[in-house]
Design an enzyme around this catalytic site. Structure first.
Site, short mmCIF file in Angstrom:
data_model
loop_
_atom_site.label_atom_id
_atom_site.label_comp_id
_atom_site.label_asym_id
_atom_site.label_seq_id
_atom_site.Cartn_x
_atom_site.Cartn_y
_atom_site.Cartn_z
N HIS A 103 0.81 -1.23 0.00
CA HIS A 103 0.00 0.00 0.00
C HIS A 103 0.84 1.28 0.00
CE1 HIS A 103 -3.65 -2.41 1.77
NE2 HIS A 103 -3.40 -2.69 0.51
N GLY A 170 -1.98 -9.01 12.73
CA GLY A 170 -2.53 -7.66 12.92
C GLY A 170 -3.29 -7.12 11.72
P1 NAD Z 1 -7.37 -2.81 10.16
O1 NAD Z 1 -7.34 -1.49 10.84
O2 NAD Z 1 -8.48 -3.17 9.29
O3 NAD Z 1 -7.22 -3.98 11.22
C1 NAD Z 1 -6.26 -4.00 12.22
C2 NAD Z 1 -6.29 -5.36 12.91
O4 NAD Z 1 -5.25 -5.37 13.88
C3 NAD Z 1 -7.59 -5.68 13.64
O5 NAD Z 1 -8.05 -6.96 13.25
C4 NAD Z 1 -7.19 -5.66 15.12
O6 NAD Z 1 -7.91 -6.62 15.89
C5 NAD Z 1 -5.72 -6.02 15.04
N1 NAD Z 1 -4.89 -5.56 16.14
C6 NAD Z 1 -5.05 -4.46 16.93
N2 NAD Z 1 -4.06 -4.38 17.83
C7 NAD Z 1 -3.23 -5.44 17.59
C8 NAD Z 1 -2.01 -5.90 18.18
N3 NAD Z 1 -1.43 -5.25 19.20
N4 NAD Z 1 -1.43 -7.02 17.68
C9 NAD Z 1 -2.01 -7.71 16.65
N5 NAD Z 1 -3.16 -7.31 16.06
C10 NAD Z 1 -3.76 -6.20 16.53
O7 NAD Z 1 -5.98 -2.86 9.40
P2 NAD Z 1 -5.56 -3.53 8.06
O8 NAD Z 1 -6.12 -4.91 8.00
O9 NAD Z 1 -4.11 -3.34 7.97
O10 NAD Z 1 -6.27 -2.69 6.88
C11 NAD Z 1 -6.53 -1.33 6.86
C12 NAD Z 1 -5.70 -0.49 5.88
O11 NAD Z 1 -5.26 0.62 6.62
C13 NAD Z 1 -4.43 -1.08 5.37
O12 NAD Z 1 -4.58 -1.18 4.02
C14 NAD Z 1 -3.29 -0.10 5.68
O13 NAD Z 1 -2.71 0.35 4.47
C15 NAD Z 1 -3.95 1.07 6.30
N6 NAD Z 1 -3.35 1.57 7.57
C16 NAD Z 1 -2.01 1.49 7.81
C17 NAD Z 1 -1.49 1.94 9.02
C18 NAD Z 1 -0.01 1.82 9.28
O14 NAD Z 1 0.77 1.86 8.32
N7 NAD Z 1 0.43 1.67 10.52
C19 NAD Z 1 -2.34 2.49 9.99
C20 NAD Z 1 -3.71 2.58 9.70
C21 NAD Z 1 -4.20 2.10 8.49
#
Ligand code: NAD
Length: 227
Positions: A103, A170
């Protein structure tokens, strides 16, 4: 071995997942309505400012024990692919060298006209202009409704089909096509292990569904295998 990560792995570094409530000024906006080409066309300033806020969050964050455990796996396993949906660059900061970013990366900017990654050289205008052609720059990320980078997706899909062990960490398993990768691995006989504090649609299909935080579960897994 393949590891697919989603925003949950960075939650313990203080980077909010999309499904967590946003804070402060941004609490009233739905990320799914800001992370789209339509939103950028409608209000480029708003979308750029939202990304600038998230970029600042990411630049102030550090990798956690989960990122570090995956970097250690890369050094320990003969063939290891790390595929991430994250845009924060924390895997690279933790020491992972080969990361497929499905992404994009929020720390980079892209010229939408020339389709090249560029760094803005002046910030008087928001969004800043492309230093080559003057078009308003955008963050170098894939928005909802946009195609993923073909080479990265093909590499991720091939790795999923060929691996013996697939770790899904995650990720909610709702955002396609990344969400299909563990199923490609399952269809080709791999063992699939999920790490997530909450059940996801993958949980009933995975060989092992480990309920817990990535920063706690991954170091224990890696320690048990290679410690
Ligand atoms: P999502 O937000 O849909 O899901 C996050 C998942 O992580 C949930 O199922 C939740 O239960 C789990 N989770 C929360 N805390 C956790 C932990 N400590 N350890 C393990 N799991 C944990 O995220 P997604 O599936 O990555 O999809 C959403 C989109 O958002 C992605 O395409 C991404 O590009 C983007 N995004 C990226 C970031 C980043 O780069 N850090 C942040 C926000 C969104």
């Amino acid at each position: 071995m393949v590891a697919l990560t989603g925003s949950g792995i960075s939650a313990e570094s203080g980077v909010p997942t999309f499904r967590d409530a946003q804070t402060g000024l941004w609490a009233k906006y739905d990320p799914q309505e800001l992370a789209t080409p339509e939103a950028f066309a409608r209000d480029p300033k708003l979308v750029w400012k939202w990304y600038a806020w998230r970029r600042e969050l990411v630049e102030g964050a550090s990798p956690n024990a989960g990122h570090e455990a995956l970097a250690e796996l890369e050094r320990s396993v003969p063939e290891f692919s790390l595929v991430t949906q994250n845009v924060d660059g924390l895997h690279q900061e933790a020491g992972s060298e080969y990361v497929v970013e499905l992404h994009g990366n929020i720390r980079r900017s892209r010229c939408p006209v020339e389709n090249v990654t560029v760094e803005p050289d002046e910030m008087d205008h928001i969004p800043p202009p492309c230093p080559n052609c003057g078009s308003p720059l955008r963050p170098d990320v894939v928005w909802f409704g946009e195609a993923l980078p073909a080479a990265g997706l093909e590499a991720a899909s091939e790795a999923a089909r060929l691996c013996d062990l697939f770790l899904s960490v995650g990720t909610s398993g709702l955002v396609h096509p990344a969400a299909s990768l563990p199923y490609e691995a399952l269809e080709n006989g791999a063992t699939v292990v999920e790490v997530n504090p909450d059940p996801t649609p993958l949980a009933p299909h995975a060989d092992f569904s480990l309920r817990g935080w990535a920063g706690e579960v991954l170091p224990r897994l890696v320690g048990a295998a290679f410690g």
